[in-house]
Design a protein around this motif. Structure first.
Motif, PDB file in Angstrom:
ATOM      1  N   UNK A   1     -33.013 -25.018  35.355  1.00  0.00           N
ATOM      2  CA  UNK A   1     -33.495 -23.534  34.916  1.00  0.00           C
ATOM      3  C   UNK A   1     -32.563 -22.562  35.141  1.00  0.00           C
ATOM      4  N   UNK A   2     -32.132 -22.327  36.264  1.00  0.00           N
ATOM      5  CA  UNK A   2     -31.169 -20.954  36.250  1.00  0.00           C
ATOM      6  C   UNK A   2     -29.794 -21.371  36.881  1.00  0.00           C
ATOM      7  N   UNK A   3     -29.435 -22.607  36.924  1.00  0.00           N
ATOM      8  CA  UNK A   3     -28.052 -22.960  37.234  1.00  0.00           C
ATOM      9  C   UNK A   3     -27.624 -24.277  36.604  1.00  0.00           C
ATOM     10  N   UNK A   4     -26.322 -24.173  36.679  1.00  0.00           N
ATOM     11  CA  UNK A   4     -25.636 -25.547  36.007  1.00  0.00           C
ATOM     12  C   UNK A   4     -25.345 -26.531  37.067  1.00  0.00           C
ATOM     13  N   UNK A   5     -25.317 -27.746  36.623  1.00  0.00           N
ATOM     14  CA  UNK A   5     -25.441 -28.972  37.666  1.00  0.00           C
ATOM     15  C   UNK A   5     -24.039 -29.527  37.699  1.00  0.00           C
ATOM     16  N   UNK A   6     -23.876 -30.074  38.928  1.00  0.00           N
ATOM     17  CA  UNK A   6     -22.669 -30.785  39.466  1.00  0.00           C
ATOM     18  C   UNK A   6     -23.157 -31.987  40.240  1.00  0.00           C
ATOM     19  N   UNK A   7     -22.354 -33.048  39.987  1.00  0.00           N
ATOM     20  CA  UNK A   7     -22.528 -34.233  40.793  1.00  0.00           C
ATOM     21  C   UNK A   7     -21.208 -34.762  41.382  1.00  0.00           C
TER      22      UNK A   7
END
Ligand SMILES: Cc1ncc(COP(=O)(O)O)c(C=O)c1O
Ligand SMILES: Cc1ncc(COP(=O)(O)O)c(C=O)c1O
Lengths: 356, 356
Positions: free
Chosen positions: A234-240
């Motif tokens: 929603x209001x963040x980028x995502x990392x794995x």
């Protein structure tokens, strides 16, 4: 660069006494910055004024055709009293990328930065100082032509407002639970997904309400074309972190290019971690969670800086990541980024800009 | 049904003297309708007031997260002095469908219709009477919470404003040239395409500017997934007559369900024409234009009612349709719909609603 007129308030508001009760985005400071646009003068009349309501015709285009752009960033007060902005040039560049996509005239970068600094300087006593707190900065543009035809507006207002914000995590980092949405779509390539504009957020509300009802704090979006590749939260980028490598979705046109995202990538590489920006399918994630190669997951964004993700849910499968706790890369990123932002760590990368 | 308070203006504006110079959406009448929403009272305090600017906090959610819904419809004055609305129930139903998608509380249909009628009645002297003119009606809702967190607003304003509008075609129906866009995307299934909300319109501006620069009046959008199937025009739905059959894109979730569209389908079927609502690929169109089976094309929407399309351009191929002129079905639809709207034809289908 245009000179900024400053009119100080005669009625300063009461500043919040208890910094643990600030919350987010509901208290505003004594002043705001405004600049106007029309085709004859371009962006003109930059000024700092007492914070006040704005008056618009009911026919103002922003109410009808969504021509609006916003940004989000923070100012911090260091222990020795300096005031720091974090990579404001990145936000200004992104604002103008958004503006171009939305047919809003670009804002001269120097006037933008100058306005930002001046306003924060004027309201510097509003910057909270407790750990985790900050002054949230919200620049935004709205279309103001009193006209109902569908076309780009001729006139605009650019404003900056400031909101002292509480610590995102009351007591240190806390992992969140995230819902992977496969019904609603936030944005699509060719659309406005990479612009920071209202239309993307209103599109996200329905799924967000659903996720909340199910006990998840945020939604992770899939791409709108194949409904298969991970986009952003929603209001963040995502990392794995998968098999020792840091992986994050490549910027494909429908994802917001986060300033925190860019900073995470830089830091991880700096630390010698391999970082891949590429497509990541939800199937890959589910498989990696199953076979244990999904080591960590975190979100990156101005509000929380780093948000460790403890659980991901996709359809009927709930994936617990790293035992549901905080992974070492998430923690190190959080400590480093917030350390630089608050002046506790040396800013060897030249990311902070001092106000005054 | 709630009672509407009416406050009449003390300073009536000068009404436009020349109805041939009205244009669209730039002149507003003496009054407006307002109703407010909060969680305690629901929709309340409906009133007609003198037309005036509205005052909002700079933090009002509508400026940031695009939570806004609008509708568009028209009122006509018949030769014998009656005032007619065209299928307002359809617009009200669509408004509430949009509201649900946008997490805006639904508006009681009777209060909506009642407000509409009352306002038009109060400003009835503003309804122009020259052929082709009408009173354009713009109902809209905006989110007003002074809050920067991303969530549905708790408070809203619902307003209706009125704008006397000139004839869309100065001298009878006139075919338009339309640009089929294959780069930008307006909306995607799972998104907000079928809601009438600002985000869809701001997304359309960039391609619209490009099409105008190339000499085309409007953009025809392709679907956001395969970029292959015809969706709709900037502010109209689209119809084709291929091999004797009327064909229009099926409502798939990313197309606005037009009231004029529904009326065209009903009338065509009523006349014994076969109507198909289905997917239409741009390849099918190009082929039909080449082999001569594409007999007619028109757009349908409140503004122009029916817009015959004389030329379609897709990439490098320009398709001329029906010799670039006005096809018989387009003309008959235009005559029939406007005839019913203006009371010149008998309303056997029960589509008009009388004000007062
Ligand atoms: C949709 C979306 N993605 C990602 C981000 C993260 O961007 P940044 O790191 O610049 O805050 C944000 C917001 O701030 C956002 O709204
Ligand atoms: C995107 C879009 N499609 C179609 C239409 C046609 O709908 P209606 O016939 O209800 O006016 C409109 C507008 O009016 C529109 O904005």
């Amino acid at each position: 660069m245009q000179e900024i007129k400053v009119e100080l308030t005669q009625n300063p508001k009461q500043k919040p006494a208890d910094e643990s009760k600030l919350g987010f985005g509901k208290i505003f400071t004594d002043h705001m910055y405004i600049m106007e646009y029309n085709p004859e003068k371009g962006w003109h009349n930059p000024r700092v004024e007492p914070y006040h309501a704005i008056s618009l015709e009911p026919s103002a285009m922003v109410f009808h055709y969504g021509q609006e752009m916003f940004e989000g960033m923070k100012a911090y007060k260091t222990e020795d009293g300096r005031i720091l902005l974090f990579r404001p040039d990145k936000n200004i560049e992104r604002a103008n990328n958004s503006n171009r996509r939305l047919c809003i005239p670009e804002i001269p970068a120097e006037d933008f930065l100058n306005g930002l600094k001046k306003l924060v300087e004027v309201d510097q006593d509003w910057i909270p100082t407790q750990p985790g707190t900050s002054l949230y900065i919200r620049p935004f543009v709205i279309a103001t032509d009193p006209f109902l035809g569908v076309r780009p507006s001729d006139t605009y207002l650019f404003m900056i407002i400031l909101s002292p914000s509480g610590a995102y995590y009351e007591s240190g980092l806390d992992p969140v639970k995230i819902w992977i949405e496969d019904d609603y779509v936030r944005a699509v390539r060719g659309g406005i997904g990479e612009a920071k504009t209202g239309g993307n957020y209103v599109a996200s509300l329905k799924a967000q309400v659903k996720a909340h009802d199910e006990g998840y704090s945020q939604v992770l979006w899939l791409d709108g074309v194949e409904r298969k590749y991970i986009e952003e939260v929603g209001a963040m980028n995502i990392f794995f972190k998968i098999n020792g490598k840091v992986v994050t979705p490549v910027l494909n046109g429908s994802i917001l290019p986060g300033v925190t995202r860019a900073s995470c990538i830089d830091l991880c590489r700096h630390w010698g971690l391999e970082v891949e920006e590429r497509r990541i399918s939800v199937d890959e994630l589910v498989a990696a969670a199953k076979d244990g190669s999904l080591e960590e997951c975190w979100g990156s964004g101005t509000a929380a800086v780093i948000s460790p993700v403890g659980h991901l849910r996709f359809e009927d499968s709930v994936m617990q990541i790293g035992g549901g706790g905080i992974g070492p890369v998430s923690q190190k990123l959080y400590d480093t980024v917030t350390g630089i932002q608050t002046g506790k760590l040396e800013d060897t990368l030249g990311w902070t800009v001092r106000v005054k």
